[in-house]
Design a protein around this motif. Structure first.
Motif, PDB file in Angstrom:
ATOM      1  N   ALA A 108       0.729  -1.243  -0.036  1.00 33.95           N
ATOM      2  CA  ALA A 108       0.013  -0.052   0.135  1.00 33.95           C
ATOM      3  C   ALA A 108       0.898   1.188   0.019  1.00 33.95           C
ATOM      4  O   ALA A 108       0.424   2.324  -0.624  1.00 33.95           O
ATOM      5  N   THR A 109       2.182   1.293   0.439  1.00 30.45           N
ATOM      6  CA  THR A 109       2.880   2.353   0.621  1.00 30.45           C
ATOM      7  C   THR A 109       3.579   2.678  -0.641  1.00 30.45           C
ATOM      8  O   THR A 109       3.864   3.555  -1.181  1.00 30.45           O
ATOM      9  N   ASP A 110       4.148   1.376  -1.455  1.00 37.47           N
ATOM     10  CA  ASP A 110       4.887   1.521  -2.803  1.00 37.47           C
ATOM     11  C   ASP A 110       4.048   1.527  -3.687  1.00 37.47           C
ATOM     12  O   ASP A 110       4.478   2.294  -4.603  1.00 37.47           O
ATOM     13  N   ASP A 111       2.941   0.654  -3.716  1.00 33.82           N
ATOM     14  CA  ASP A 111       2.189   0.728  -5.118  1.00 33.82           C
ATOM     15  C   ASP A 111       1.007   0.623  -5.101  1.00 33.82           C
ATOM     16  O   ASP A 111       0.421   1.521  -6.190  1.00 33.82           O
ATOM     17  N   GLY A 112       0.181   0.691  -3.864  1.00 35.10           N
ATOM     18  CA  GLY A 112      -1.399   0.998  -4.070  1.00 35.10           C
ATOM     19  C   GLY A 112      -2.405   0.006  -4.721  1.00 35.10           C
ATOM     20  O   GLY A 112      -3.334   0.073  -4.932  1.00 35.10           O
ATOM     21  N   PHE A 113      -1.608  -0.990  -5.219  1.00 32.05           N
ATOM     22  CA  PHE A 113      -2.353  -2.109  -6.128  1.00 32.05           C
ATOM     23  C   PHE A 113      -1.990  -3.475  -5.506  1.00 32.05           C
ATOM     24  O   PHE A 113      -0.527  -3.610  -5.654  1.00 32.05           O
ATOM     25  N   PHE A 114      -2.780  -4.367  -5.290  1.00 33.47           N
ATOM     26  CA  PHE A 114      -2.450  -5.851  -5.269  1.00 33.47           C
ATOM     27  C   PHE A 114      -3.543  -6.574  -5.588  1.00 33.47           C
ATOM     28  O   PHE A 114      -4.747  -6.392  -5.579  1.00 33.47           O
ATOM     29  N   TYR A 115      -3.203  -8.024  -5.945  1.00 33.38           N
ATOM     30  CA  TYR A 115      -4.175  -9.029  -5.915  1.00 33.38           C
ATOM     31  C   TYR A 115      -4.744  -9.439  -4.549  1.00 33.38           C
ATOM     32  O   TYR A 115      -3.712  -9.576  -3.819  1.00 33.38           O
ATOM     33  N   LEU A 116      -6.280  -9.886  -4.441  1.00 30.59           N
ATOM     34  CA  LEU A 116      -6.331 -10.376  -3.289  1.00 30.59           C
ATOM     35  C   LEU A 116      -7.005 -11.865  -3.551  1.00 30.59           C
ATOM     36  O   LEU A 116      -8.008 -12.109  -4.476  1.00 30.59           O
ATOM     37  N   ASP A 117      -6.381 -12.902  -2.910  1.00 31.02           N
ATOM     38  CA  ASP A 117      -6.653 -14.246  -3.068  1.00 31.02           C
ATOM     39  C   ASP A 117      -7.804 -14.457  -2.283  1.00 31.02           C
ATOM     40  O   ASP A 117      -7.764 -14.477  -1.017  1.00 31.02           O
ATOM     41  N   LEU A 118      -9.123 -14.776  -2.746  1.00 33.09           N
ATOM     42  CA  LEU A 118     -10.287 -15.197  -2.079  1.00 33.09           C
ATOM     43  C   LEU A 118     -10.792 -16.356  -2.210  1.00 33.09           C
ATOM     44  O   LEU A 118     -11.790 -16.830  -1.486  1.00 33.09           O
ATOM     45  N   ARG A 119     -10.096 -17.424  -2.841  1.00 30.24           N
ATOM     46  CA  ARG A 119     -10.403 -18.539  -2.988  1.00 30.24           C
ATOM     47  C   ARG A 119     -10.582 -19.462  -1.673  1.00 30.24           C
ATOM     48  O   ARG A 119     -11.509 -20.228  -1.678  1.00 30.24           O
ATOM     49  N   GLY A 120      -9.844 -19.017  -0.668  1.00 26.04           N
ATOM     50  CA  GLY A 120      -9.929 -20.148   0.504  1.00 26.04           C
ATOM     51  C   GLY A 120     -10.987 -19.314   1.672  1.00 26.04           C
ATOM     52  O   GLY A 120     -11.040 -20.164   2.756  1.00 26.04           O
ATOM     53  N   TRP A 121     -11.325 -18.258   1.458  1.00 23.53           N
ATOM     54  CA  TRP A 121     -12.326 -17.666   2.427  1.00 23.53           C
ATOM     55  C   TRP A 121     -13.764 -18.201   2.144  1.00 23.53           C
ATOM     56  O   TRP A 121     -14.545 -18.063   1.276  1.00 23.53           O
ATOM     57  N   LYS A 122     -14.212 -18.867   3.372  1.00 18.40           N
ATOM     58  CA  LYS A 122     -15.653 -19.432   3.295  1.00 18.40           C
ATOM     59  C   LYS A 122     -16.086 -20.259   2.093  1.00 18.40           C
ATOM     60  O   LYS A 122     -17.091 -20.015   1.286  1.00 18.40           O
ATOM     61  N   ASP A 123     -14.803 -20.861   1.453  1.00 23.03           N
ATOM     62  CA  ASP A 123     -15.078 -21.960   0.591  1.00 23.03           C
ATOM     63  C   ASP A 123     -15.548 -20.932  -0.856  1.00 23.03           C
ATOM     64  O   ASP A 123     -15.986 -21.728  -1.626  1.00 23.03           O
ATOM     65  N   GLY A 124     -14.827 -20.061  -1.023  1.00 21.15           N
ATOM     66  CA  GLY A 124     -15.229 -19.238  -2.413  1.00 21.15           C
ATOM     67  C   GLY A 124     -16.444 -18.716  -2.327  1.00 21.15           C
ATOM     68  O   GLY A 124     -16.988 -18.388  -3.602  1.00 21.15           O
ATOM     69  N   GLN A 125     -17.366 -18.349  -1.174  1.00 19.83           N
ATOM     70  CA  GLN A 125     -18.503 -18.139  -1.374  1.00 19.83           C
ATOM     71  C   GLN A 125     -18.805 -16.809  -2.017  1.00 19.83           C
ATOM     72  O   GLN A 125     -19.880 -16.447  -2.582  1.00 19.83           O
ATOM     73  N   LEU A 126     -17.963 -15.733  -1.621  1.00 17.27           N
ATOM     74  CA  LEU A 126     -18.150 -14.530  -2.300  1.00 17.27           C
ATOM     75  C   LEU A 126     -18.115 -14.438  -3.760  1.00 17.27           C
ATOM     76  O   LEU A 126     -18.767 -13.856  -4.552  1.00 17.27           O
ATOM     77  N   ILE A 127     -16.871 -15.553  -4.342  1.00 15.35           N
ATOM     78  CA  ILE A 127     -16.900 -15.411  -5.664  1.00 15.35           C
ATOM     79  C   ILE A 127     -18.238 -16.058  -6.241  1.00 15.35           C
ATOM     80  O   ILE A 127     -18.528 -15.725  -7.372  1.00 15.35           O
ATOM     81  N   SER A 128     -18.623 -16.992  -5.809  1.00 12.68           N
ATOM     82  CA  SER A 128     -19.896 -17.649  -6.277  1.00 12.68           C
ATOM     83  C   SER A 128     -21.073 -16.716  -5.956  1.00 12.68           C
ATOM     84  O   SER A 128     -21.868 -16.735  -7.199  1.00 12.68           O
ATOM     85  N   SER A 129     -21.255 -15.799  -5.114  1.00 17.78           N
ATOM     86  CA  SER A 129     -22.131 -14.776  -5.079  1.00 17.78           C
ATOM     87  C   SER A 129     -21.820 -13.830  -6.277  1.00 17.78           C
ATOM     88  O   SER A 129     -22.828 -13.199  -7.011  1.00 17.78           O
ATOM     89  N   LEU A 130     -20.565 -13.243  -6.570  1.00 26.11           N
ATOM     90  CA  LEU A 130     -20.241 -12.472  -7.701  1.00 26.11           C
ATOM     91  C   LEU A 130     -20.645 -13.154  -8.843  1.00 26.11           C
ATOM     92  O   LEU A 130     -21.191 -12.356  -9.789  1.00 26.11           O
ATOM     93  N   ASN A 131     -20.384 -14.470  -9.258  1.00 26.05           N
ATOM     94  CA  ASN A 131     -20.684 -14.958 -10.432  1.00 26.05           C
ATOM     95  C   ASN A 131     -22.271 -14.917 -10.592  1.00 26.05           C
ATOM     96  O   ASN A 131     -22.714 -14.678 -11.755  1.00 26.05           O
ATOM     97  N   ALA A 132     -22.984 -15.322  -9.467  1.00 24.89           N
ATOM     98  CA  ALA A 132     -24.359 -14.896  -9.901  1.00 24.89           C
ATOM     99  C   ALA A 132     -24.921 -13.909 -10.016  1.00 24.89           C
ATOM    100  O   ALA A 132     -25.858 -13.590 -11.224  1.00 24.89           O
ATOM    101  N   CYS A 133     -24.304 -12.735  -9.398  1.00 25.09           N
ATOM    102  CA  CYS A 133     -24.844 -11.293  -9.769  1.00 25.09           C
ATOM    103  C   CYS A 133     -24.373 -11.038 -11.115  1.00 25.09           C
ATOM    104  O   CYS A 133     -25.364 -10.315 -11.631  1.00 25.09           O
ATOM    105  N   ASN A 134     -23.317 -11.241 -11.256  1.00 20.10           N
ATOM    106  CA  ASN A 134     -22.925 -10.818 -12.826  1.00 20.10           C
ATOM    107  C   ASN A 134     -23.867 -11.378 -13.692  1.00 20.10           C
ATOM    108  O   ASN A 134     -24.037 -10.842 -14.535  1.00 20.10           O
ATOM    109  N   GLY A 135     -24.124 -12.680 -13.648  1.00 21.07           N
ATOM    110  CA  GLY A 135     -25.220 -13.247 -14.629  1.00 21.07           C
ATOM    111  C   GLY A 135     -26.406 -12.445 -14.887  1.00 21.07           C
ATOM    112  O   GLY A 135     -26.982 -12.432 -15.726  1.00 21.07           O
ATOM    113  N   ILE A 136     -26.991 -12.030 -13.496  1.00 18.80           N
ATOM    114  CA  ILE A 136     -28.398 -11.406 -13.665  1.00 18.80           C
ATOM    115  C   ILE A 136     -28.150 -10.094 -14.197  1.00 18.80           C
ATOM    116  O   ILE A 136     -28.897  -9.616 -14.993  1.00 18.80           O
ATOM    117  N   VAL A 137     -27.174  -9.412 -13.787  1.00 16.24           N
ATOM    118  CA  VAL A 137     -26.970  -7.852 -14.356  1.00 16.24           C
ATOM    119  C   VAL A 137     -26.312  -8.006 -15.551  1.00 16.24           C
ATOM    120  O   VAL A 137     -26.863  -6.869 -16.538  1.00 16.24           O
TER     121      VAL A 137
END
Length: 330
Positions: A35-64
């Motif tokens: 955050a000090t040097d670059d201000g940009f980074f990848y965030l790995d979310l695959r292991g959080w709650k078995d990827g629940q956020l990514i599943s919700s993202l994919n569902a909402c994206n399909g709807i929108v």
């Protein structure tokens, strides 16, 4: 064109969100340095709650994505309260090419509206719990990042508490955006999204196709950001930069959809972003050295986005003053 053929490529570092959530000391330290040097980074979310956020993202994206296929006249009936909630048609802001307008439309859902349930578009009401999962999940992720940064940042009395300016019971411009760049025929005007820094605190971006570019703070070159399945891209915004006494770097970036040899964009480009923003009444010193509230900065920023780049250069609001800090021309 495959993203592997794009050059130069931004060598963003990756933060594991699960480690961060458990306050792994090494992971927190790395994130603070990024955050000090670059201000940009990848965030790995695959292991959080078995990827629940990514599943919700994919569902909402399909709807929108289906909603974006509706006639412009119908989408324009969406209740629009501000640049944090409602529908934005193509061409309201400056584009990636100087003298041209932008090439994207967006559906914006404010956190305040998602919480109060009013006003929400019918497309959201029909799948309310799915949108809740994505909206509030993204909010939790960004607040967790902010909390980790706050814990690792010394407060010498000059820096406001990051968390006290982001209390969940205060009104803010935090919002979830769905963005769509429709196909463009050869020679058409209006492409991409203008050079800018984000107005808010932290941005959590998910993109399905390449097009995002960041300005390297070391080389001054525009670098392509590759997409990664199960990962978001996080960037620091102006508010966090100002609240941190300019310790953390808000990153200049733009969107340049890929075009063919005839200059056409032959595909739909989609992305989704959650913008964590401070409470409207949070106060900090802006790039002009004057006190401003988060709400005032948001309004100035989005007004600047509507102007041509030749005008934006005059006060540097669109760029958060970062082009001066980096010594680059925009």
């Amino acid at each position: 064109m495959l993203q592997e053929a794009l050059s130069p490529v931004a060598k963003l570092q990756t933060i594991d969100f699960v480690k961060l959530a458990y306050r792994d000391a090494e992971e927190v330290s790395r994130m603070v340095q990024i955050a000090t040097d670059d201000g940009f980074f990848y965030l790995d979310l695959r292991g959080w709650k078995d990827g629940q956020l990514i599943s919700s993202l994919n569902a909402c994206n399909g709807i929108v994505e289906e909603w974006f296929k509706k006639p412009n006249e119908e989408k324009a009936k969406t209740v629009t309260l501000s640049d944090a909630h409602g529908y934005k048609p193509v061409g309201q802001q400056s584009g990636v090419k100087e003298g041209q307008r932008d090439g994207y439309e967006s559906l914006r859902l404010s956190r305040d509206a998602q919480l109060s349930r009013d006003p929400l578009p019918e497309v959201v009401r029909q799948s309310l719990l799915t949108f809740d999962d994505l909206h509030f999940g993204a909010h939790l992720v960004t607040k967790t990042i902010l909390s980790a940064l706050a814990d690792a940042t010394p407060n010498d009395g000059k820096i406001q508490s990051f968390l006290n300016t982001h209390l969940d019971d205060k009104q803010s411009r935090s919002a979830l955006y769905f963005l769509h760049h429709p196909p463009k025929p050869p020679g058409s005007q209006g492409l991409g999204q203008n050079i800018h820094t984000d107005a808010g605190t932290l941005t959590l971006l998910f993109t399905q196709q390449p097009g995002l570019q960041v300005l390297s703070p070391t080389t001054g070159e525009w670098e392509w950001v590759h997409t990664r399945e199960g990962h978001g891209v996080v960037n620091v915004g102006d508010t966090l930069r100002f609240l941190s006494g300019e310790r953390f770097r808000s990153a200049l970036h733009r969107v340049l959809p890929l075009t063919d040899e005839d200059g056409a964009q032959p595909y739909d480009r989609y992305s989704t972003a959650y913008f964590l923003r401070a409470a409207d009444d949070a106060i900090f010193v802006g790039n002009d050295g004057k006190n401003t509230t988060a709400d005032e900065w948001f309004l100035r920023k989005f007004h600047s986005f509507t102007q041509d780049r030749s005008v934006q250069r005059l006060d540097s609001v669109a760029f958060g003053g970062m082009e001066k800090t980096l010594g680059v021309k925009v």
